[in-house]
Design an enzyme around this catalytic site. Sequence first.
Site, mmCIF file in Angstrom:
data_model
loop_
_atom_site.group_PDB
_atom_site.id
_atom_site.type_symbol
_atom_site.label_atom_id
_atom_site.label_comp_id
_atom_site.label_asym_id
_atom_site.label_seq_id
_atom_site.Cartn_x
_atom_site.Cartn_y
_atom_site.Cartn_z
ATOM 1 N N HIS A 248 -0.027 9.063 -2.442
ATOM 2 C CA HIS A 248 -1.248 9.058 -1.636
ATOM 3 C C HIS A 248 -2.256 8.001 -2.077
ATOM 4 C CE1 HIS A 248 0.308 13.320 -1.442
ATOM 5 N NE2 HIS A 248 0.286 12.966 -0.160
ATOM 6 N N CYS B 48 3.118 10.418 -7.042
ATOM 7 C CA CYS B 48 2.122 10.718 -6.012
ATOM 8 C C CYS B 48 2.055 9.524 -5.066
ATOM 9 C CB CYS B 48 0.753 10.973 -6.630
ATOM 10 S SG CYS B 48 -0.576 11.069 -5.397
ATOM 11 N N CYS C 216 -2.274 16.009 -6.035
ATOM 12 C CA CYS C 216 -1.232 15.520 -6.936
ATOM 13 C C CYS C 216 -1.565 14.172 -7.580
ATOM 14 C CB CYS C 216 0.114 15.433 -6.218
ATOM 15 S SG CYS C 216 0.126 14.349 -4.775
ATOM 16 N N ASP D 8 -1.976 3.657 -19.402
ATOM 17 C CA ASP D 8 -2.882 2.528 -19.626
ATOM 18 C C ASP D 8 -4.225 2.683 -18.938
ATOM 19 O OD1 ASP D 8 -1.664 2.267 -17.074
ATOM 20 O OD2 ASP D 8 -2.206 0.139 -17.032
ATOM 21 N N ASP E 132 3.564 2.018 -14.127
ATOM 22 C CA ASP E 132 3.063 0.647 -14.040
ATOM 23 C C ASP E 132 1.993 0.389 -15.103
ATOM 24 O OD1 ASP E 132 4.718 0.636 -11.875
ATOM 25 O OD2 ASP E 132 3.116 0.719 -10.374
ATOM 26 N N CYS F 111 -5.810 14.177 -2.317
ATOM 27 C CA CYS F 111 -4.699 15.098 -2.603
ATOM 28 C C CYS F 111 -4.876 15.754 -3.969
ATOM 29 C CB CYS F 111 -3.373 14.339 -2.555
ATOM 30 S SG CYS F 111 -3.199 13.146 -3.898
ATOM 31 N N ASP G 188 3.076 7.298 -17.888
ATOM 32 C CA ASP G 188 2.749 6.504 -16.711
ATOM 33 C C ASP G 188 3.789 5.396 -16.548
ATOM 34 O OD1 ASP G 188 1.046 5.375 -14.639
ATOM 35 O OD2 ASP G 188 0.563 3.833 -16.116
#
Length: 377
Positions: free
Chosen positions: A95, A93, A103, A130, A11, A101, A9
Amino acid sequence: MNQPTLFIDRDGTLVLEPPTDKQLDALDKLELEPLVIPALRDLQAAGFRLVMVSNQDGLGTPSFQLESFEAPQRMMLDIFASQGVTFDAVYICPHFPEDGCDCRKPRVGLVLDELRERRFDPQRSYVIGDRETDLELAANMGTEGILYRRGGADGGLDWPAIAARLLDRERTAEVRRTTRETDVTIRVNLDRSGPGRIQTGVGFFDHMLDQIATHGGFALDVAVTGDLHIDEHHTLEDTALALGQALREALGDKRGIGRFGHDRSQEPPTAPEQETSHFVLPMDEVRAECALDLSGRPYLVFSAEFTREKVGELDTSLVEHFFQSLAQTLGATLHLSVTHSGNAHHQVESLFKVFGRALRQCIRREGHQLPSSKGVL
């Protein structure tokens, strides 16, 4: 490809998630998570492929314009690259949650090509993030999730702890081989020693397998049901095939291993012996020799003339076949020999012991580099 891969990931895991608006949309908001660079550098050097997987709510809309995203994203990737950390792929992604969605994490739409093309090894790959959605993504991908927390807070792991866990994990494997003739289960742990439980139905063979594990310095459990009412041929053959496969699976990509079998406790060898990683083991009146390379290329050179046809219940003519089968599934170049005179028990046992001692040196971890100029073993 089928590589060990870290799906990471962004952020809150690679970089600080801005606490106010949760959007990294300006260069002055960019802050890397503590010690992420040395951890990723070590993990990448150990053979892990790095892939970034991130939800970016509303990216490309007026509330989060693409231009605002791209500048800190490029800067982040440039900083990582300047320190030798490169991402094989970046999946984003754009969205909102309400868009529904396929994704958005924890759904697998972002990594669908990874799954379809088998680009990663699920048994040696991890999703790191996280949020609970990162752990759910791991479950949906059939791999393991690791919860990241700065400073190791709230039951999570920080980057040094993640690197330590993945780089120092024990090398284990379990293999079951079932045919009409035998049912063999092998468990190995290359980073622990015995005692193990070995039951093949052939007493002397049990003793020989124990010699490999004891002198190899690893834990070994063996359970075999075979057609011993016929003879012990299938039991030895299928046990060897399963053992070689288990050892090879436990070694993984072989990064950091010694690769060649040798013993520094012996007298200084000649130059040719140093080149072939030659191991010599005396056992009373006999002398066995072994040279071993976990090269990925199966090959056996065997020299023995046993002075008896049987030792206990074991037909000595099957000893060569055992090592041939083992070298085949282990992917090893193996040279074995023993003096052609002496006690047959000593002849056979010294071969299993010398192989175990050479194997100990081959599987010993000496770092995280791949011991091959070809880049693959």
